[in-house]
Design a protein around this motif. Structure first.
Motif: not given
Length: 329
Positions: A106, A109-110, A113-117, A271, A273, A280
């Motif tokens: 997890s 995953h966080t 998400y940060l790296t994409i967003y 976050y 989710f 992160s």
């Protein structure tokens, strides 16, 4: 023969030629991959260097370039080996169990998400404000050289220095004293925008420069306003360049380390989710921390997942923006 039939015939001929070249490329790549795999399994991966050099020489000779073709292909493959072998050795040395464990984390995953967003927000901002600027740069104006120099300046500024500049420009003593920059999503987005905006602006400008100015003149002569011409002529015709610039800017943001390490080494953000604030790190920072705390193999597992994710996004974007004249090979 009608123009449409001629165009269709020319397209079919071009497509057939591209398919033929693509088949040759795939065959060569498959043979090279199988050869490397066999030598690696046998414990002699170094021998692949000789195989690659011989293959390049043969391909250069078959291209009817004579000894120059052989020399050019041989010199070229040396650089390709220097670029490609780290990837090959990286992939074959992964531990499947560790990859699965990392992919199920997890915390990872966080981080993803940060790296994409974060870079995505920066890319959207760079395009929203950069596309109109690119349109002006493509047509020219007084003082353009100064503006172009300012746009390109982040390309030559060391990225750790870029982070310091962001703190001075937008920190507590900057333009917006009430805005929190350190360890925030805002700071991360500002840092990424600073280093990636030149890619969005310059690629988009090249796309605008390729548009026939006669089309814009025709639109204006029929009563279109400058904004209507921009919206209905320039942007649609330059759309592929705009998308390419956005993808390049996003990719640059994903790979950024120096500026983010200064501004937002750890990032506090919402976050979705979990529905709450969390902390992160951007992928390059996270990978460095993992390397320091858990070692090379754990860091490489995270890097592998990041590479696969990035390659998948590039593939999807390429498919969505493909045209009849385009191709993967």
């Amino acid at each position: 023969m009608s123009d449409s039939n001629y165009e269709d015939g020319r397209y079919r001929t071009t497509s057939t030629a591209m398919l033929g070249r693509g088949s040759v490329v795939l065959t060569v790549l498959t043979v090279q991959a199988l050869t490397f795999a066999a030598l690696y399994v046998l414990g002699h991966p170094t021998l692949y260097i000789g195989v690659a050099l011989v293959s390049a020489a043969l391909l250069g000779w078959r291209a009817n370039r004579g000894w120059f073709g052989v020399a050019a292909a041989t010199f070229g493959v040396v650089l390709l080996l220097a670029l490609g072998m780290p990837f090959a050795m990286f992939f074959v040395n992964q531990e499947p169990d560790l990859l699965v464990e990392t992919a199920m984390s997890s915390e990872v995953h966080t981080m993803l998400y940060l790296t994409i967003y974060g870079p995505l927000l920066a890319t959207v901002g760079a395009l929203v404000f950069g596309v109109p600027l690119a349109s002006l740069l493509a047509r020219g104006f007084t003082g353009q050289a100064i503006v172009e120099s300012l746009v390109d300046l982040p390309l030559v500024v060391p990225h750790s220095v870029a982070g310091i500049l962001i703190l001075f420009g937008f920190g507590k003593h900057g333009l917006f004293p009430g805005t929190s920059v350190l360890t925030t999503m805002t700071g991360m987005v500002l840092a990424v925008t600073f280093v990636s905006a030149p890619y969005a602006v310059n690629t988009t400008r090249e796309a605008f420069e390729s548009i026939d100015s006669g089309l814009e003149y025709a639109a204006r002569s029929h009563g279109a306003t400058p904004f209507e011409t921009f919206r209905r002529i320039q942007v649609p015709l330059a759309s592929r360049g705009i998308v390419t610039g956005g993808v390049l800017a996003w990719a640059r943001g994903v790979s950024e380390f120096g500026a983010i390490a200064i501004v937002a080494y750890s990032v506090n953000f919402f976050y979705p989710f979990t529905g709450k604030e969390t902390v992160s790190q951007h992928a390059p920072v996270y990978i460095l921390d993992t390397y320091r705390s858990a070692g090379l193999q754990h860091a490489s597992a995270v890097a592998f997942i990041l590479l696969v994710m990035s390659a998948g996004i590039f593939l999807v974007v390429r498919l969505l923006t493909g045209t009849k004249s385009g191709g993967f090979l």
